[in-house]
Enzyme design. Structure first.
Site, mmCIF file in Angstrom:
data_model
loop_
_atom_site.group_PDB
_atom_site.id
_atom_site.type_symbol
_atom_site.label_atom_id
_atom_site.label_comp_id
_atom_site.label_asym_id
_atom_site.label_seq_id
_atom_site.Cartn_x
_atom_site.Cartn_y
_atom_site.Cartn_z
ATOM 1 N N GLY B 156 101.053 36.963 17.159
ATOM 2 C CA GLY B 156 102.021 38.065 17.155
ATOM 3 C C GLY B 156 103.388 37.603 16.697
ATOM 4 O O GLY B 156 103.582 36.443 16.296
ATOM 5 N N CYS B 157 104.334 38.526 16.748
ATOM 6 C CA CYS B 157 105.644 38.246 16.153
ATOM 7 C C CYS B 157 106.496 37.299 16.995
ATOM 8 O O CYS B 157 107.132 36.392 16.469
ATOM 9 C CB CYS B 157 106.382 39.547 15.873
ATOM 10 S SG CYS B 157 106.637 40.612 17.289
ATOM 11 N N HIS B 158 106.510 37.479 18.325
ATOM 12 C CA HIS B 158 107.320 36.583 19.155
ATOM 13 C C HIS B 158 106.835 35.150 19.014
ATOM 14 O O HIS B 158 107.621 34.209 18.902
ATOM 15 C CB HIS B 158 107.235 37.001 20.632
ATOM 16 C CG HIS B 158 107.887 38.300 20.927
ATOM 17 N ND1 HIS B 158 109.239 38.435 21.047
ATOM 18 C CD2 HIS B 158 107.371 39.540 21.089
ATOM 19 C CE1 HIS B 158 109.540 39.702 21.306
ATOM 20 N NE2 HIS B 158 108.425 40.390 21.335
#
Lengths: 362, 362, 362, 362
Positions: B156-158
């Site tokens: 994911g992005c985090h």
């Protein structure tokens, strides 16, 4: 002190009433109702209200953040009704029966003609008998009737912005009954219920038009401009031809109306110049605390959080049209602020009581 | 051509895959599934896709806007799974059984340790047997394993932002196992389902922290930083102590991580200077098409719509800390773009295939 | 009535003072100065002030929009100085010589140690003799000294947010002298002068870090946290190790600080739980009208236009860190509002005079 | 390969050309000019271009981020001129003399009548002799002339949006020569030079109208609608009466035009229904790759970063008006994208070359 109920406090008009009444010298909110939130304290729904907790030097604001939301309003002097249409009318009937004064922020009592209401709202009016006694709550036009009313039908943001923009011209008989109103509104006008169209990633950085096949605020604008024409001694010779297109803006608050009207002509020339029309507008609003005629295009941000409205009229001499740009905060002068102004009139208070804040700018 | 299914296309990662695959030279989307939208055409859900209708000169984009959403995916070479966790794992099992390759954008196969998964996600893992063969899809670290995988667990992005920021330092052994990661993310990261927290009037002009009592992406970051330390020949001497706090920003796309790590010291001095750490980072990423080490603080808008990541490392010599700021587009390098990059690796294509767009700036 | 000058009224802190003083019961702005705008009326620079024109029922707001901007301030009881540093100090000297009380919103008198000032601001201090008598205007800490001061050095937004967040923990001795402060600030904090970094198309939909090589607010935070530690009876055993990284957010107002501090330990356990730390914070601020300790992460929008500050402390027990999130409106509690609060203290008024507004939400 | 110069690359239209040409199969930017930035590399002005650095697998994008900005353009096949009006015309003259083809993005060669130009732009036209040979670069109307041109006058965003919206109706003779155009534009349309009106804290959360006393794009719209009427065989019987009011929106990209035109009548009925007008529009644009007639109000965000335009025509039968809402990305189809489309026509390429991206949505 005047005790106040807010019916359906969990709407944005409800929370805006809380915010404004917290600054009011004589109104006190003693009852708040909700639907799915019954039993909760105000501060649970609106955590920013915790800033209103009574403080050590004995002063307290008019809002108690620990007030519990109930299903039915308590007996108070005044009730603000923030329900959607139809539900609003049913609540209003009961409140009036209990002897309370009511300011209804829904559309249920704005239209005088029940047939027009039923055509646009597609349901039977729940309380047609009240339409006659309800007063249209545009303070600038009806303050004398409002003062004597039991039920005030508070206008919405599109209509307030548009009517304030066009009434002086219509009343003076300088325009033909042919107008186009193009409004640009912030998203809080759509209410507090989440939906895809108001979902941040969709609404952010986006502009769109809506309601093009006919928006419910149109007949209300038509009703009031027709009334202004009559009040000014220049009734329309034909039925008003009006096109109204609202647009959604990527911002929270603020509404701006750009109004276009065909000027009557003096031969091939427009009847009036920009300078003359400005004088006419200034004269019309000279005693108004909240309506300001200015000489440059106004910005919605000049009204952020305040009850003020700015109006800029200009003549497009090439096209012989009057253009009027007006703006205000949709939640204040376009909803809760005007409701307070109406309440001040009802109770014989200065109209600016609780409404003296300037815009939060920038 | 490689045929592609997108499972749960009505998510933002789903529509982003459509947008990117429309530019891809060899992937073709032939099947899309949804949940409440079965039977609708793509263009009904995403009207902007109408711009993709086949055009007169014979060329057509890889996306057919009239494709009908089905409940189950058709047989295709590859499937991208855009379901929420748990539902994703169940779908993945079936797709693998049908012999399809799968890139899963959920969290279901990112953690190697089923116990850690179940602690953080609070439910039994639906397909623990697959955890061993699933490859963590951070292209920069695992491209060889990805090339041989059937199931890629797309990060994911985090996590992508944080791991890319800290791995070079961890691998080089210049920091202690003690890091703080403070991320700032656009709202599209929260998905396409409306809710009050993402309602425009609430999220606009607002910044807030969330997940402070423990966010699910934290164990994933810990797993990968630990792996980087080992891969770099500097395994942590103690367990990694990590604090991770995400924040919601009033913007649609983009994520920025500000990472703080205690530098090992050389006596009272930090072990390394800003100039040295920059060389170390540049070396680490010198062959990467999408990761760029720069000499000024990066802006999320430099990555809008693109698969690029910018990284800025600097030594706070007063406090003997390494600070690394990194950013990317959460829906591209943080989701769908990285998924395409993984698919390119799976099919032996240049990693940049379909991903050559620069950021849309401003 | 207390007469007030605003020096450099054309800054955002200047216009914010106008907005707030318009609600103040006893302050009256009788003199405003500018630099390039001398000779203009306030309403020419700030058209939204036209809403303040005296109105028909005899009431008038405390701001006269037709007030003419002059080069030098008139003789008034009090002056607010909104000039940049260095220019501010020069103006302050003259105002004090004229016997006026001064609240300086610049950084010129915030640092007690002239050497530290000159190291960070890179110029000779214009009035070092005044440093001793100037009082640091953080109302919650220094109200007794402020009451007796001639010159108050009003703190800025980053420092107010950070110090209010960390002081209770530092004073109680529960954290080590090792903190990281990651702030997120709205763009109005950068002032009213246009520049590319604040140009809408660049700043909109963008997040970035700045000042990473050392920001001037850092020594001020260090000075005050060290003072808090001493005041609380827990002076630091080593010099405070502090990392401070500000970030620019795509919004106009609001600042949020996420503060990370290493908790002292009781064996392997952190010294204190979240519940205990919350009690400690509530106790610390129990008599404060503007500082509110809450049990959920606060939102900057809860403070929009108001003087309130929300603080949320939580223990990250895995990493044995204290995390404190605090937020306020950078132009109000972070600048002009705190200046009014200081002025109220100077004149023996209730601290909340003129500052009773709730946030404009949403 | 076709070599390309970009004159005044540091404008937003300049950087947008870079972004788009980076995706173009045959155009290569080999020369860029600036004014105050001569001697700098592109990546110093636009750091996001560093993502374009040549990469390890041998592919390179068409943009070299290390290209140095010069004062004068090199000899290339084609030049895009992104200078302000007047300066543009002077540059164009020189480029044509050097035998280069020119696409001018300024207003200098859009108006055929030098007197109209000089009335609206208030200065003597620097190169009136070129007006005759310059071709108005609205691809949908003039592709044959464009193919043979040396100088293309690329239209701007307000005009493209408005003309595409109204031309089908005007060409079909269904409306009277009486139109109102109300545009809503993102702030990047105002260019890259900072000023107070585009300063983030002023422009954010704000809507305003501008140019009400007469905007320079109006005569251009009038010229082209008159031409459309003639081309369609329905020349206006009277001079076109046109009112044009642009509005500034709090967003970076996108423009939406709401156009109002009086429908001719068939007795008391409007001449045409919504269904009929939609067929008429679909027919008009049926072969266009970038213009899409749709059956719901379009959103500017559907065009973010793409060269597409969406058009929604509807009949307001009550008021007997045609309303057409159209939108596009002001920097793409409203500037740089249309310039690439024109260049494709000039070089006999498919019009969509380099322009196949879908919108970045959300």
């Amino acid at each position: 002190m005047t005790t106040v109920s807010i019916v359906n406090v969990t709407s944005y008009t409800g929370s805006e009433l809380l915010r404004l009444i917290a600054q009011h010298p004589t109104f006190e909110v003693t009852s708040v109702t909700g639907r799915s939130t019954v039993g909760k304290r105000l501060e649970e729904i609106f955590p920013f209200l915790r800033a209103g907790v009574p403080i050590s030097d004995g002063r307290r604001p008019a809002i108690d953040p620990t007030l519990v939301i109930t299903e039915e309003p308590a007996q108070t002097d005044l009730a603000f009704v923030c329900l959607p249409h139809a539900a609003a009318a049913e609540a209003v009937v009961k409140l009036l029966q209990r002897g309370m004064k009511v300011i209804d922020l829904s559309a249920d009592f704005r239209l005088h003609d029940v047939a027009v209401y039923e055509e646009w709202y597609k349901h039977t009016h729940p309380a047609p008998a009240l339409l006659e006694s309800a007063v249209y709550g545009l303070c600038e036009h009806y303050r004398q009737s409002i003062a004597a009313a039991s039920l005030v039908a508070n206008p919405g943001c599109h209509t307030t912005t548009s009517i304030l923009a066009l009434s002086p011209a219509v009343a003076a008989g300088i325009v033909k009954p042919d107008v186009i109103i193009d409004t640009k509104t912030g998203i809080s006008g759509g209410g507090r219920s989440p939906s895809l169209i108001y979902h941040f990633p969709e609404a952010d950085e986006d502009v769109s038009a809506y309601g093009l096949s006919g928006h419910r605020h149109m007949p209300e604008i038509a009703q009031e401009l027709t009334a202004s024409a009559i009040a000014g001694g220049h009734p329309f010779e034909q039925e008003l031809r009006i096109t109204f297109v609202p647009h959604l803006m990527p911002m929270t608050r603020g509404i701006l109306a750009t109004c276009y009207a065909d000027l009557k002509q003096n031969g091939v020339e427009p009847l009036i110049t920009t300078a003359e029309v400005r004088v006419l507008y200034e004269q019309y609003y000279k005693d108004e605390p909240f309506v300001h005629v200015i000489d440059q295009p106004p910005h919605t941000k000049w009204t952020y959080g305040s009850n003020h409205c700015f109006i800029y009229p200009i003549v497009d001499s090439r096209a012989r049209r009057l253009i009027v740009v007006s703006c205000l905060d949709n939640l204040v002068k376009g909803a809760a602020g005007q409701a307070i102004q109406n309440a001040n009139i009802l109770y014989g208070l200065p109209e600016i009581a609780g409404l003296t804040s300037l815009a939060v700018h920038p």
